[in-house]
Design an enzyme around this catalytic site. Sequence first.
Site, PDB file in Angstrom:
ATOM      1  N   THR A 248       0.860  -1.167   0.000  1.00 32.58           N
ATOM      2  CA  THR A 248       0.000   0.000   0.000  1.00 32.58           C
ATOM      3  C   THR A 248       0.899   1.221   0.000  1.00 32.58           C
ATOM      4  OG1 THR A 248      -2.021   0.877   0.970  1.00 32.58           O
ATOM      5  CG2 THR A 248      -0.249   0.360   2.504  1.00 32.58           C
TER       6      THR A 248
ATOM      7  N   CYS B  98       3.036   2.629  -9.721  1.00 28.43           N
ATOM      8  CA  CYS B  98       3.084   1.471  -8.823  1.00 28.43           C
ATOM      9  C   CYS B  98       1.819   0.620  -8.957  1.00 28.43           C
ATOM     10  CB  CYS B  98       3.238   1.956  -7.380  1.00 28.43           C
ATOM     11  SG  CYS B  98       3.270   0.619  -6.169  1.00 28.43           S
TER      12      CYS B  98
ATOM     13  N   THR C 205      -0.693   0.623  -5.951  1.00 25.61           N
ATOM     14  CA  THR C 205      -1.302   1.905  -5.563  1.00 25.61           C
ATOM     15  C   THR C 205      -2.360   2.249  -6.578  1.00 25.61           C
ATOM     16  OG1 THR C 205       0.850   2.629  -4.688  1.00 25.61           O
ATOM     17  CG2 THR C 205      -0.821   4.326  -5.036  1.00 25.61           C
TER      18      THR C 205
END
Length: 179
Positions: free
Chosen positions: A17, A167, A170
């Site tokens: 995360t 990413c 994310t």
Amino acid sequence: MQINPFAAADPTGWHGTTILCVRRDGHVTMAGDGQVSMGQTIVKGNARKVRRIGNAGAIIAGFAGATADAFTLLERLESKLERFPNQLERACVELAKDWRTDRYLRRLEAMMAVADKDRSFTLTGTGDVLEPDGNYALAAARALLAVEGLSAEEIARRAMRIAADICVYTNGNVILESI
């Protein structure tokens, strides 16, 4: 100005995360993406990983890892803050000591980022209470600091959008809290 991102990997399959904390002009904003992944699958896109805690919501907390474990740790931190009001660092250290030594807490699979108006910390199950640096969201936020007139909240929002484009762990569903 201090920027602290927070990224964690969970060996149980919840891979990561992004939590970002931006400080600018006396304001603090913490942002967290909403994505929960299991392996290569996105199982939830709008998780709320950033919350206000403590007396009058004066502390912002973000977490990664197993949700139930993270909530257990948030509750424990709130208890420490009741015992040590207005002493975020002391409360974090006390929680980290318990987390490291308590048999039940040692098994929790989560990490936390916390911030008040003065300091930001990352807490881990290995007893760490850190003021760390990081990667994607941090790089974007550092670049955005050069842009005049952007608030801490706008820097966090834009940096998280950039990190979401780079990413795979994310997403763009960002929750922001500011103090």
